[in-house]
Design an enzyme around this catalytic site. Structure first.
Site, mmCIF file in Angstrom:
data_model
loop_
_atom_site.group_PDB
_atom_site.id
_atom_site.type_symbol
_atom_site.label_atom_id
_atom_site.label_comp_id
_atom_site.label_asym_id
_atom_site.label_seq_id
_atom_site.Cartn_x
_atom_site.Cartn_y
_atom_site.Cartn_z
ATOM 1 N N ARG A 51 -0.314 6.716 7.338
ATOM 2 C CA ARG A 51 -0.162 6.813 5.880
ATOM 3 C C ARG A 51 -0.632 8.174 5.362
ATOM 4 O O ARG A 51 -0.176 8.639 4.338
ATOM 5 C CB ARG A 51 -0.979 5.717 5.176
ATOM 6 C CG ARG A 51 -0.474 4.301 5.412
ATOM 7 C CD ARG A 51 -1.135 3.347 4.428
ATOM 8 N NE ARG A 51 -1.005 1.948 4.811
ATOM 9 C CZ ARG A 51 0.044 1.182 4.520
ATOM 10 N NH1 ARG A 51 1.069 1.672 3.863
ATOM 11 N NH2 ARG A 51 0.065 -0.079 4.888
ATOM 12 N N LYS B 75 17.138 3.856 1.484
ATOM 13 C CA LYS B 75 17.864 4.049 2.754
ATOM 14 C C LYS B 75 19.355 3.865 2.542
ATOM 15 O O LYS B 75 19.774 2.964 1.809
ATOM 16 C CB LYS B 75 17.374 3.043 3.796
ATOM 17 C CG LYS B 75 16.050 3.425 4.405
ATOM 18 C CD LYS B 75 15.733 2.588 5.634
ATOM 19 C CE LYS B 75 14.289 2.784 6.023
ATOM 20 N NZ LYS B 75 13.867 1.906 7.127
ATOM 21 N N GLU C 174 7.839 2.422 -6.289
ATOM 22 C CA GLU C 174 7.998 1.858 -4.937
ATOM 23 C C GLU C 174 8.176 2.999 -3.939
ATOM 24 O O GLU C 174 8.741 4.045 -4.263
ATOM 25 C CB GLU C 174 9.219 0.915 -4.961
ATOM 26 C CG GLU C 174 9.663 0.335 -3.638
ATOM 27 C CD GLU C 174 8.682 -0.622 -2.989
ATOM 28 O OE1 GLU C 174 7.513 -0.227 -2.807
ATOM 29 O OE2 GLU C 174 9.084 -1.740 -2.619
ATOM 30 N N ASP D 133 14.838 -0.703 1.431
ATOM 31 C CA ASP D 133 15.717 -0.882 2.589
ATOM 32 C C ASP D 133 16.655 -2.062 2.310
ATOM 33 O O ASP D 133 17.743 -1.876 1.782
ATOM 34 C CB ASP D 133 14.853 -1.085 3.836
ATOM 35 C CG ASP D 133 15.676 -1.171 5.104
ATOM 36 O OD1 ASP D 133 16.918 -1.140 5.025
ATOM 37 O OD2 ASP D 133 15.096 -1.282 6.195
ATOM 38 N N LYS E 218 0.821 -1.188 0.000
ATOM 39 C CA LYS E 218 0.000 0.000 0.000
ATOM 40 C C LYS E 218 0.868 1.256 0.000
ATOM 41 O O LYS E 218 0.409 2.340 -0.316
ATOM 42 C CB LYS E 218 -0.893 0.010 1.259
ATOM 43 C CG LYS E 218 -1.865 -1.140 1.336
ATOM 44 C CD LYS E 218 -2.606 -1.046 2.680
ATOM 45 C CE LYS E 218 -3.401 -2.300 2.939
ATOM 46 N NZ LYS E 218 -3.923 -2.305 4.329
ATOM 47 N N ASP F 288 3.575 3.483 6.551
ATOM 48 C CA ASP F 288 2.848 3.219 7.789
ATOM 49 C C ASP F 288 3.709 2.525 8.831
ATOM 50 O O ASP F 288 4.780 2.003 8.541
ATOM 51 C CB ASP F 288 1.663 2.289 7.509
ATOM 52 C CG ASP F 288 2.129 0.842 7.292
ATOM 53 O OD1 ASP F 288 3.075 0.637 6.506
ATOM 54 O OD2 ASP F 288 1.572 -0.068 7.927
ATOM 55 N N VAL G 250 10.719 5.460 8.869
ATOM 56 C CA VAL G 250 9.958 6.671 8.555
ATOM 57 C C VAL G 250 8.501 6.338 8.255
ATOM 58 O O VAL G 250 8.179 5.242 7.780
ATOM 59 C CB VAL G 250 10.581 7.444 7.366
ATOM 60 C CG1 VAL G 250 11.913 8.052 7.761
ATOM 61 C CG2 VAL G 250 10.738 6.563 6.133
HETATM 62 P P1 IMP Z 1 12.899 -3.983 1.842
HETATM 63 O O1 IMP Z 1 12.303 -5.240 1.267
HETATM 64 O O2 IMP Z 1 13.712 -4.260 3.100
HETATM 65 O O3 IMP Z 1 13.676 -3.171 0.840
HETATM 66 O O4 IMP Z 1 11.718 -3.119 2.387
HETATM 67 C C1 IMP Z 1 10.833 -2.496 1.545
HETATM 68 C C2 IMP Z 1 9.453 -2.410 2.124
HETATM 69 O O5 IMP Z 1 9.457 -2.393 3.548
HETATM 70 C C3 IMP Z 1 8.835 -1.101 1.702
HETATM 71 O O6 IMP Z 1 8.066 -1.256 0.535
HETATM 72 C C4 IMP Z 1 7.987 -0.726 2.897
HETATM 73 O O7 IMP Z 1 6.711 -1.294 2.773
HETATM 74 C C5 IMP Z 1 8.692 -1.354 4.075
HETATM 75 N N1 IMP Z 1 9.600 -0.402 4.750
HETATM 76 C C6 IMP Z 1 10.962 -0.406 4.759
HETATM 77 N N2 IMP Z 1 11.452 0.601 5.483
HETATM 78 C C7 IMP Z 1 10.385 1.279 5.952
HETATM 79 C C8 IMP Z 1 10.244 2.468 6.760
HETATM 80 O O8 IMP Z 1 11.200 3.128 7.189
HETATM 81 N N3 IMP Z 1 8.966 2.855 7.009
HETATM 82 C C9 IMP Z 1 7.861 2.204 6.541
HETATM 83 N N4 IMP Z 1 7.959 1.103 5.781
HETATM 84 C C10 IMP Z 1 9.205 0.645 5.483
#
Ligand code: IMP
Length: 180
Positions: A170, A136, A104, A108, A48, A164, A158
Protein backbone atom coordinates in the site's frame (compact mmCIF):
# COMPACT_ATOMS: atom_id res chain seq x y z
CA UNK A 1 11.01 0.11 -1.13
CA UNK A 2 13.01 1.56 -4.00
CA UNK A 3 12.81 0.89 -7.69
CA UNK A 4 16.40 -0.34 -8.05
CA UNK A 5 18.17 -3.56 -9.10
CA UNK A 6 17.06 -5.32 -5.92
CA UNK A 7 13.48 -4.60 -6.95
CA UNK A 8 10.85 -6.91 -5.49
CA UNK A 9 10.32 -9.71 -8.08
CA UNK A 10 6.57 -9.66 -7.35
CA UNK A 11 6.40 -6.22 -8.94
CA UNK A 12 5.79 -6.11 -12.66
CA UNK A 13 5.96 -3.00 -14.77
CA UNK A 14 5.09 0.43 -13.49
CA UNK A 15 1.51 1.09 -14.56
CA UNK A 16 1.28 4.74 -13.41
CA UNK A 17 4.32 6.65 -12.18
CA UNK A 18 4.31 8.85 -9.11
CA UNK A 19 4.43 12.17 -10.99
CA UNK A 20 1.58 11.14 -13.32
CA UNK A 21 -0.54 10.20 -10.29
CA UNK A 22 0.18 13.54 -8.65
CA UNK A 23 -0.65 15.52 -11.79
CA UNK A 24 -3.95 13.71 -12.40
CA UNK A 25 -5.05 13.97 -8.77
CA UNK A 26 -4.43 17.72 -8.90
CA UNK A 27 -6.62 17.91 -12.03
CA UNK A 28 -9.40 15.97 -10.33
CA UNK A 29 -9.17 18.27 -7.31
CA UNK A 30 -9.45 21.33 -9.53
CA UNK A 31 -12.50 19.89 -11.32
CA UNK A 32 -14.22 19.11 -8.03
CA UNK A 33 -13.38 22.58 -6.71
CA UNK A 34 -15.13 24.12 -9.72
CA UNK A 35 -18.11 21.77 -9.72
CA UNK A 36 -18.77 22.15 -5.98
CA UNK A 37 -17.99 25.88 -5.66
CA UNK A 38 -20.00 27.38 -2.79
CA UNK A 39 -20.71 23.96 -1.26
CA UNK A 40 -19.01 21.89 1.40
CA UNK A 41 -18.85 18.35 0.07
CA UNK A 42 -18.34 15.32 2.26
CA UNK A 43 -15.64 13.04 0.91
CA UNK A 44 -16.40 9.43 1.79
CA UNK A 45 -13.23 7.39 1.45
CA UNK A 46 -13.51 3.67 0.95
CA UNK A 47 -10.91 2.02 3.15
CA UNK A 48 -8.44 0.78 3.04
CA UNK A 49 -7.42 1.16 -0.60
CA UNK A 50 -8.51 4.79 -1.04
CA UNK A 51 -6.57 6.21 1.91
CA UNK A 52 -3.62 7.52 -0.10
CA UNK A 53 -5.72 8.85 -2.99
CA UNK A 54 -8.18 10.44 -0.58
CA UNK A 55 -5.49 12.31 1.32
CA UNK A 56 -3.93 13.67 -1.88
CA UNK A 57 -7.32 14.48 -3.40
CA UNK A 58 -8.57 16.32 -0.31
CA UNK A 59 -5.46 18.54 -0.40
CA UNK A 60 -6.03 19.27 -4.10
CA UNK A 61 -9.55 20.60 -3.46
CA UNK A 62 -9.75 24.30 -2.83
CA UNK A 63 -12.98 24.27 -0.78
CA UNK A 64 -14.02 23.44 2.74
CA UNK A 65 -14.44 19.68 2.63
CA UNK A 66 -15.27 17.17 5.32
CA UNK A 67 -13.94 13.65 5.29
CA UNK A 68 -15.32 10.40 6.58
CA UNK A 69 -14.46 6.78 5.91
CA UNK A 70 -16.12 3.45 5.39
CA UNK A 71 -14.36 0.13 5.32
CA UNK A 72 -15.65 -2.66 3.18
CA UNK A 73 -14.28 -6.03 2.34
CA UNK A 74 -14.87 -7.67 -0.99
CA UNK A 75 -11.78 -9.68 -1.86
CA UNK A 76 -10.36 -10.83 1.48
CA UNK A 77 -6.86 -12.00 0.64
CA UNK A 78 -7.68 -13.08 -2.90
CA UNK A 79 -7.08 -11.27 -6.17
CA UNK A 80 -10.54 -12.11 -7.52
CA UNK A 81 -13.82 -10.75 -6.20
CA UNK A 82 -16.03 -13.12 -4.26
CA UNK A 83 -19.06 -10.97 -5.02
CA UNK A 84 -19.74 -10.56 -1.32
CA UNK A 85 -19.38 -7.05 0.11
CA UNK A 86 -19.33 -6.51 3.87
CA UNK A 87 -19.33 -3.21 5.75
CA UNK A 88 -16.55 -3.47 8.32
CA UNK A 89 -16.62 0.16 9.45
CA UNK A 90 -19.52 2.51 8.93
CA UNK A 91 -19.55 6.31 8.59
CA UNK A 92 -19.79 8.66 11.53
CA UNK A 93 -21.44 11.45 9.50
CA UNK A 94 -25.17 11.82 8.93
CA UNK A 95 -25.62 12.03 5.16
CA UNK A 96 -28.99 13.77 5.24
CA UNK A 97 -28.87 16.74 2.85
CA UNK A 98 -25.12 16.39 2.25
CA UNK A 99 -23.26 16.56 -1.06
CA UNK A 100 -21.43 13.27 -0.92
CA UNK A 101 -18.44 12.32 -3.07
CA UNK A 102 -17.53 8.66 -2.74
CA UNK A 103 -13.77 8.32 -3.18
CA UNK A 104 -12.85 4.85 -4.43
CA UNK A 105 -9.47 3.42 -5.36
CA UNK A 106 -10.36 1.07 -8.21
CA UNK A 107 -13.42 -0.30 -9.95
CA UNK A 108 -13.29 -3.76 -11.47
CA UNK A 109 -16.55 -5.72 -11.40
CA UNK A 110 -18.32 -2.67 -9.96
CA UNK A 111 -19.89 -4.81 -7.22
CA UNK A 112 -18.27 -2.91 -4.34
CA UNK A 113 -19.23 0.51 -5.64
CA UNK A 114 -22.77 -0.45 -6.66
CA UNK A 115 -23.39 -1.94 -3.25
CA UNK A 116 -21.96 1.10 -1.47
CA UNK A 117 -23.82 3.67 -3.54
CA UNK A 118 -27.15 1.87 -3.07
CA UNK A 119 -26.50 1.82 0.64
CA UNK A 120 -25.46 5.51 0.85
CA UNK A 121 -28.30 6.76 -1.37
CA UNK A 122 -30.70 5.24 1.15
CA UNK A 123 -29.38 7.71 3.76
CA UNK A 124 -30.88 10.80 2.11
CA UNK A 125 -27.91 12.78 0.72
CA UNK A 126 -28.68 15.91 -1.36
CA UNK A 127 -26.38 14.47 -4.03
CA UNK A 128 -24.00 11.58 -4.48
CA UNK A 129 -21.20 11.30 -7.02
CA UNK A 130 -18.26 8.96 -7.35
CA UNK A 131 -14.60 9.81 -7.84
CA UNK A 132 -12.63 6.68 -8.76
CA UNK A 133 -8.88 6.85 -9.21
CA UNK A 134 -8.82 3.78 -11.47
CA UNK A 135 -11.34 1.98 -13.62
CA UNK A 136 -10.38 -1.30 -15.26
CA UNK A 137 -11.13 -1.81 -18.94
CA UNK A 138 -14.07 -4.14 -19.41
CA UNK A 139 -15.39 -3.34 -15.95
CA UNK A 140 -18.85 -4.38 -14.90
CA UNK A 141 -21.83 -2.04 -14.88
CA UNK A 142 -21.28 0.94 -12.59
CA UNK A 143 -24.35 2.68 -11.24
CA UNK A 144 -24.04 5.61 -10.85
CA UNK A 145 -21.24 5.99 -13.42
CA UNK A 146 -18.30 7.78 -11.75
CA UNK A 147 -18.40 11.53 -12.41
CA UNK A 148 -14.61 11.66 -11.94
CA UNK A 149 -12.15 8.99 -13.12
CA UNK A 150 -8.40 9.27 -12.76
CA UNK A 151 -7.25 6.62 -15.21
CA UNK A 152 -8.64 3.70 -17.17
CA UNK A 153 -6.20 0.80 -16.93
CA UNK A 154 -5.86 -2.64 -18.55
CA UNK A 155 -7.16 -5.70 -16.73
CA UNK A 156 -4.09 -6.20 -14.54
CA UNK A 157 -3.90 -6.67 -10.81
CA UNK A 158 -2.23 -3.49 -9.62
CA UNK A 159 -0.67 -2.55 -6.30
CA UNK A 160 0.68 0.57 -4.67
CA UNK A 161 -0.69 4.07 -3.94
CA UNK A 162 -3.01 2.50 -1.35
CA UNK A 163 -3.75 -0.74 -3.20
CA UNK A 164 -2.61 -3.99 -1.70
CA UNK A 165 -2.26 -7.66 -2.12
CA UNK A 166 -2.74 -9.38 1.24
CA UNK A 167 -2.15 -6.00 2.96
CA UNK A 168 1.26 -5.43 1.34
CA UNK A 169 2.49 -2.71 -1.03
CA UNK A 170 0.00 0.00 0.00
CA UNK A 171 2.93 2.35 0.69
CA UNK A 172 4.47 2.05 -2.76
CA UNK A 173 4.32 5.62 -4.14
CA UNK A 174 3.40 4.49 -7.69
CA UNK A 175 1.12 1.86 -9.24
CA UNK A 176 2.72 -1.36 -10.41
CA UNK A 177 1.47 -4.59 -11.85
CA UNK A 178 1.50 -7.47 -9.36
CA UNK A 179 2.98 -10.58 -10.92
CA UNK A 180 3.24 -12.65 -7.73
P1 IMP B 1 -14.96 -4.60 -7.64
O1 IMP B 1 -16.00 -4.79 -6.57
O2 IMP B 1 -14.73 -5.88 -8.44
O3 IMP B 1 -15.23 -3.42 -8.53
O4 IMP B 1 -13.59 -4.40 -6.93
C1 IMP B 1 -13.30 -3.25 -6.24
C2 IMP B 1 -12.40 -3.49 -5.07
O5 IMP B 1 -11.56 -4.63 -5.25
C3 IMP B 1 -11.46 -2.32 -4.92
O6 IMP B 1 -11.97 -1.37 -4.02
C4 IMP B 1 -10.19 -2.96 -4.42
O7 IMP B 1 -10.21 -3.03 -3.02
C5 IMP B 1 -10.22 -4.36 -4.98
N1 IMP B 1 -9.47 -4.47 -6.25
C6 IMP B 1 -9.96 -4.64 -7.51
N2 IMP B 1 -8.98 -4.71 -8.41
C7 IMP B 1 -7.83 -4.56 -7.73
C8 IMP B 1 -6.44 -4.51 -8.13
O8 IMP B 1 -6.06 -4.59 -9.31
N3 IMP B 1 -5.55 -4.33 -7.12
C9 IMP B 1 -5.90 -4.19 -5.81
N4 IMP B 1 -7.17 -4.23 -5.41
C10 IMP B 1 -8.13 -4.40 -6.36
Amino acid sequence: MSDTEDRDPALGRVVIAEDALGARVRELGAEISTDYAGRQPLLVGVLKGAFVFMSDLARAINLHVEVDFMAVSSYGHATQTSGVVRIIKDLEADLTGRDVIVVEDIVDSGLTLNYLCRNLLGRGPASLTVCALLVKEGHGEIDPAPAYVGFTIPRLFVIGYGLDVAERYRNLPYLAEYIG
